[in-house]
Design a protein around this motif. Sequence first.
Motif, PDB file in Angstrom:
ATOM      1  N   VAL A  47       0.818  -1.222   0.000  1.00  0.00           N
ATOM      2  CA  VAL A  47       0.000   0.000   0.000  1.00  0.00           C
ATOM      3  C   VAL A  47       0.848   1.267   0.000  1.00  0.00           C
ATOM      4  CG1 VAL A  47      -1.998  -1.099   1.054  1.00  0.00           C
ATOM      5  CG2 VAL A  47      -0.258  -0.049   2.521  1.00  0.00           C
ATOM      6  N   ASP A 116      -1.333   7.920   4.156  1.00  0.00           N
ATOM      7  CA  ASP A 116      -2.780   8.171   4.214  1.00  0.00           C
ATOM      8  C   ASP A 116      -3.318   8.401   5.631  1.00  0.00           C
ATOM      9  OD1 ASP A 116      -5.263   8.400   2.688  1.00  0.00           O
ATOM     10  OD2 ASP A 116      -5.867   6.523   3.623  1.00  0.00           O
ATOM     11  N   LYS A 122      -5.210   4.347   5.271  1.00  0.00           N
ATOM     12  CA  LYS A 122      -4.993   3.135   4.484  1.00  0.00           C
ATOM     13  C   LYS A 122      -3.717   2.422   4.907  1.00  0.00           C
ATOM     14  CE  LYS A 122      -3.429   3.690   0.299  1.00  0.00           C
ATOM     15  NZ  LYS A 122      -3.335   4.034  -1.135  1.00  0.00           N
ATOM     16  N   ASN A 126      -3.897  -1.440   6.598  1.00  0.00           N
ATOM     17  CA  ASN A 126      -3.363  -2.537   5.797  1.00  0.00           C
ATOM     18  C   ASN A 126      -1.943  -2.936   6.183  1.00  0.00           C
ATOM     19  OD1 ASN A 126      -5.465  -2.986   3.453  1.00  0.00           O
ATOM     20  ND2 ASN A 126      -5.290  -0.774   3.699  1.00  0.00           N
TER      21      ASN A 126
END
Length: 344
Positions: A47, A116, A122, A126
């Motif tokens: 990510v 993020d 995010k 993740n």
Amino acid sequence: MISSDEKIEFLKKLVEIYSPTGREGEAVKFIVESFESFGVEAYVDEVGNAIAIRKGKGPRILLAGHVDTVPGIIPVRIDDGVLWGRGSVDAKGPLATFFFATLESRANVIFAGLVDEEGFSKGAKNLDVPRPDYIIIGEPSGVDGVTIAYKGSLTAKFVESVEKVHGSLGVNAAEKLINRWLEIKSSFGEGFNALSGRIAEFHAYERDFDFYGEMIINLRTPPGYEPPDDWEILDFVPAYQVDRRGALVKAFVRGIRRNGMRPRLKKKTGTADMNILGPKFGVDAVAYGPGDSRLDHTPHERISLDEYLLAVEVLVDVIEELKGTKSRVVEESGDMEIGKGLSW
């Protein structure tokens, strides 16, 4: 030992890389390459997080800060021992502190530069790393402070559509949304245990045969808060609070005292990745880092370089103390599980 000049130059370069949410790639690359220049394994995960692993003695400690900033360019300069620039406080100062604590502590550390955080987290949601025993989040608490609690964050959307009538009659969609907001706001209070918030977006206009309105709000929620079932929830991260009697908080209290300061335990009305990562891994988490959080997101964002350098020393002290505690996480057949029969 790494010199103060090297630490300051690293932070300055990191702040000079403009990295608002969604544009963290260059800063992430800089962090990974900087770790590799010190011989530490590092990589970019799926990510976009910057991950570095430093294997050493003691329980596993996750140092997780965020790479992204809010938008807005502040010319980077050093003036009378103070570094000005977007992200210097929130949260590249804390992130640079984590970078050098990872290098100097020689402990069992995972460094995570998360993306993020100023969006919908995010990077934290993740994050895929081995389960830590302790989590330290990089946010400005002040060099003598440690944050033990954050409020939750709730983002909700409300839509109203009203059949068009003459302007002298009835209540239109915008007025209905305003009334809904005033009803929500009537339950607000002050302090950590009260609800607070703001309107994030508001749109109202006429369509062919109706008045249409849309409102997005963000609420800061106290512990135990549950949103109404009939709301359209876009994102909800509950409040988080760590036990001040635990080994992690005690290590910070002693580490701050050893460096000649009086420790302050803080509860903040904002929300951080601590709210996500503490429950995600099921272990104690606190937030620490140099800087005055009142400067977050402002055009006056700046950090004392002396405070930044001292924060590295405090954090190394804390990590060294935590190396003497017993791990709560054991590995069996490659799987992570909570250790049984282990005590502090």
